[in-house]
Design a protein around this motif. Structure first.
Motif, PDB file in Angstrom:
ATOM      1  N   GLU A   1       0.741  -1.293  -0.010  1.00 26.01           N
ATOM      2  CA  GLU A   1      -0.032   0.178   0.021  1.00 26.01           C
ATOM      3  C   GLU A   1       0.817   1.219   0.084  1.00 26.01           C
ATOM      4  OE1 GLU A   1      -3.061   2.252   2.944  1.00 26.01           O
ATOM      5  OE2 GLU A   1      -3.311  -0.068   2.725  1.00 26.01           O
ATOM      6  N   LEU A   2       0.639   2.174  -0.718  1.00 26.64           N
ATOM      7  CA  LEU A   2       1.111   3.424  -0.781  1.00 26.64           C
ATOM      8  C   LEU A   2       0.042   4.615  -0.979  1.00 26.64           C
ATOM      9  CD1 LEU A   2       3.488   3.255  -4.117  1.00 26.64           C
ATOM     10  CD2 LEU A   2       4.221   2.837  -1.520  1.00 26.64           C
ATOM     11  N   HIS A   3       0.394   5.506  -0.230  1.00 26.66           N
ATOM     12  CA  HIS A   3      -0.714   6.787  -0.349  1.00 26.66           C
ATOM     13  C   HIS A   3       0.150   7.780  -1.252  1.00 26.66           C
ATOM     14  CE1 HIS A   3      -2.818   6.023   3.669  1.00 26.66           C
ATOM     15  NE2 HIS A   3      -2.879   5.016   3.029  1.00 26.66           N
ATOM     16  N   TYR A   4      -0.918   8.078  -2.274  1.00 30.44           N
ATOM     17  CA  TYR A   4      -0.606   9.192  -3.019  1.00 30.44           C
ATOM     18  C   TYR A   4      -1.402  10.591  -2.767  1.00 30.44           C
ATOM     19  CZ  TYR A   4      -1.062  11.499  -7.704  1.00 30.44           C
ATOM     20  OH  TYR A   4      -0.816  12.458  -8.719  1.00 30.44           O
ATOM     21  N   ALA A   5      -0.424  11.499  -2.890  1.00 32.76           N
ATOM     22  CA  ALA A   5      -0.693  12.872  -2.405  1.00 32.76           C
ATOM     23  C   ALA A   5       0.051  13.747  -3.356  1.00 32.76           C
ATOM     24  CB  ALA A   5       0.046  13.098  -0.905  1.00 32.76           C
ATOM     25  N   GLU A   6      -0.742  14.600  -4.076  1.00 31.88           N
ATOM     26  CA  GLU A   6      -0.342  15.621  -4.941  1.00 31.88           C
ATOM     27  C   GLU A   6      -0.726  17.014  -4.675  1.00 31.88           C
ATOM     28  OE1 GLU A   6      -2.218  14.381  -8.669  1.00 31.88           O
ATOM     29  OE2 GLU A   6      -2.994  16.462  -8.847  1.00 31.88           O
ATOM     30  N   GLU A   7      -0.024  17.947  -4.842  1.00 33.08           N
ATOM     31  CA  GLU A   7       0.202  19.446  -4.371  1.00 33.08           C
ATOM     32  C   GLU A   7       0.546  20.457  -5.592  1.00 33.08           C
ATOM     33  OE1 GLU A   7       1.742  22.293  -1.082  1.00 33.08           O
ATOM     34  OE2 GLU A   7       0.206  20.800  -0.411  1.00 33.08           O
ATOM     35  N   GLY A   8      -0.244  21.228  -5.922  1.00 31.44           N
ATOM     36  CA  GLY A   8       0.498  22.059  -7.093  1.00 31.44           C
ATOM     37  C   GLY A   8      -0.480  23.302  -7.041  1.00 31.44           C
ATOM     38  N   GLU A   9       0.060  24.295  -8.054  1.00 32.79           N
ATOM     39  CA  GLU A   9      -0.328  25.701  -8.418  1.00 32.79           C
ATOM     40  C   GLU A   9      -1.184  25.402  -9.538  1.00 32.79           C
ATOM     41  OE1 GLU A   9       1.499  29.824  -8.109  1.00 32.79           O
ATOM     42  OE2 GLU A   9       1.796  29.043 -10.151  1.00 32.79           O
TER      43      GLU A   9
ATOM     44  N   ARG B   1      -5.592  13.169  -3.173  1.00 30.93           N
ATOM     45  CA  ARG B   1      -5.256  11.996  -2.495  1.00 30.93           C
ATOM     46  C   ARG B   1      -5.905  10.938  -2.686  1.00 30.93           C
ATOM     47  NH1 ARG B   1      -2.003  15.329  -0.102  1.00 30.93           N
ATOM     48  NH2 ARG B   1      -2.146  16.632   1.415  1.00 30.93           N
ATOM     49  N   TYR B   2      -5.027   9.869  -3.049  1.00 30.81           N
ATOM     50  CA  TYR B   2      -5.529   8.537  -3.156  1.00 30.81           C
ATOM     51  C   TYR B   2      -4.858   7.361  -2.418  1.00 30.81           C
ATOM     52  CZ  TYR B   2      -7.560  11.122  -7.344  1.00 30.81           C
ATOM     53  OH  TYR B   2      -8.228  11.708  -8.072  1.00 30.81           O
ATOM     54  N   ILE B   3      -5.432   6.201  -2.571  1.00 31.49           N
ATOM     55  CA  ILE B   3      -4.603   5.010  -1.951  1.00 31.49           C
ATOM     56  C   ILE B   3      -4.441   4.248  -3.021  1.00 31.49           C
ATOM     57  CG2 ILE B   3      -4.926   3.139  -0.441  1.00 31.49           C
ATOM     58  CD1 ILE B   3      -7.029   4.814   1.352  1.00 31.49           C
ATOM     59  N   TRP B   4      -3.207   3.511  -3.116  1.00 30.75           N
ATOM     60  CA  TRP B   4      -2.683   2.566  -4.111  1.00 30.75           C
ATOM     61  C   TRP B   4      -2.479   1.387  -3.429  1.00 30.75           C
ATOM     62  CZ3 TRP B   4       0.860   4.392  -8.872  1.00 30.75           C
ATOM     63  CH2 TRP B   4       0.356   5.686  -9.357  1.00 30.75           C
TER      64      TRP B   4
ATOM     65  N   VAL C   1      -6.569   1.626  -7.403  1.00 32.76           N
ATOM     66  CA  VAL C   1      -6.522   2.912  -6.918  1.00 32.76           C
ATOM     67  C   VAL C   1      -7.693   3.355  -6.452  1.00 32.76           C
ATOM     68  CG1 VAL C   1      -6.215   5.630  -7.468  1.00 32.76           C
ATOM     69  CG2 VAL C   1      -4.930   3.623  -8.832  1.00 32.76           C
ATOM     70  N   GLU C   2      -7.745   3.815  -5.278  1.00 32.19           N
ATOM     71  CA  GLU C   2      -9.045   4.046  -4.444  1.00 32.19           C
ATOM     72  C   GLU C   2      -9.047   5.564  -4.001  1.00 32.19           C
ATOM     73  OE1 GLU C   2      -8.617   1.547  -1.140  1.00 32.19           O
ATOM     74  OE2 GLU C   2      -9.033  -0.522  -2.008  1.00 32.19           O
ATOM     75  N   PHE C   3     -10.193   6.065  -3.780  1.00 33.21           N
ATOM     76  CA  PHE C   3     -10.213   7.432  -3.301  1.00 33.21           C
ATOM     77  C   PHE C   3      -9.771   7.539  -1.800  1.00 33.21           C
ATOM     78  CE2 PHE C   3     -13.504   7.420  -6.574  1.00 33.21           C
ATOM     79  CZ  PHE C   3     -13.317   8.547  -7.378  1.00 33.21           C
ATOM     80  N   GLU C   4      -9.591   8.456  -1.242  1.00 34.42           N
ATOM     81  CA  GLU C   4      -8.935   8.546  -0.063  1.00 34.42           C
ATOM     82  C   GLU C   4      -9.842   7.826   1.456  1.00 34.42           C
ATOM     83  OE1 GLU C   4      -6.961  12.135   2.570  1.00 34.42           O
ATOM     84  OE2 GLU C   4      -8.572  12.713   1.411  1.00 34.42           O
TER      85      GLU C   4
END
Length: 143
Positions: free
Chosen positions: A42-50, A64-67, A80-83
């Motif tokens: 399990e990995l947690h995906y987090a993205e942030e940007g302008e 944010r997602y769960i892989w 891939v799942e929603f948070e």
């Protein structure tokens, strides 16, 4: 070439273009995506940007997602799942250009991944519905 869930762990530079066909607007996002290990599969995906969308002022955008990886007969796939744990789509890593669909009534989402230039990779989303019509291209490069 074989890509595994483990190879996604870490930081990625993210560049995204959103082609909003309904409103004839282009959006651009520049930021980072981080995949953090929280368990063996399990990995947690987090993205942030302008995000700059059309003529609007720049804004902070996050996702944010769960892989989740699999073992056994489904090894080589990532769910891939929603948070909150709801299912979103599946990435089949045994294919260099996997794709999948997600229905969120009344909208339809189709994603195509491209791993042919790994570790550079991209996802292309096509989204249509009564109030949506856009294509979103996200490019990922190791930081």
């Amino acid at each position: 070439m074989h890509i595994s869930l483990d190879q996604f762990e870490g930081d990625w530079q993210l560049a995204r273009i959103i082609e909003d066909r309904r409103n004839d607007i282009e959006g651009r996002l520049s930021g980072t995506a981080t995949l953090t290990r929280v368990g063996p599969l399990e990995l947690h995906y987090a993205e942030e940007g302008e995000l700059v969308y059309g003529q609007q002022a720049a804004m902070l955008a996050t996702r944010r997602y769960i892989w989740r990886g699999f073992e056994g007969e489904h090894a080589g796939k990532i769910a891939v799942e929603f948070e909150d744990g709801r299912p979103f789509h599946v990435i089949e890593l045994d294919r260099l250009m996997p794709d999948d669909d997600h229905h969120c009534d009344p909208d339809f989402y189709h994603v195509s991944y491209d791993f042919t230039r790994w570790p550079l990779w991209e996802s292309i989303w096509r989204v249509v519905g009564p109030s949506k019509d856009y294509r979103m291209i996200s490019r990922f490069e190791r930081v």
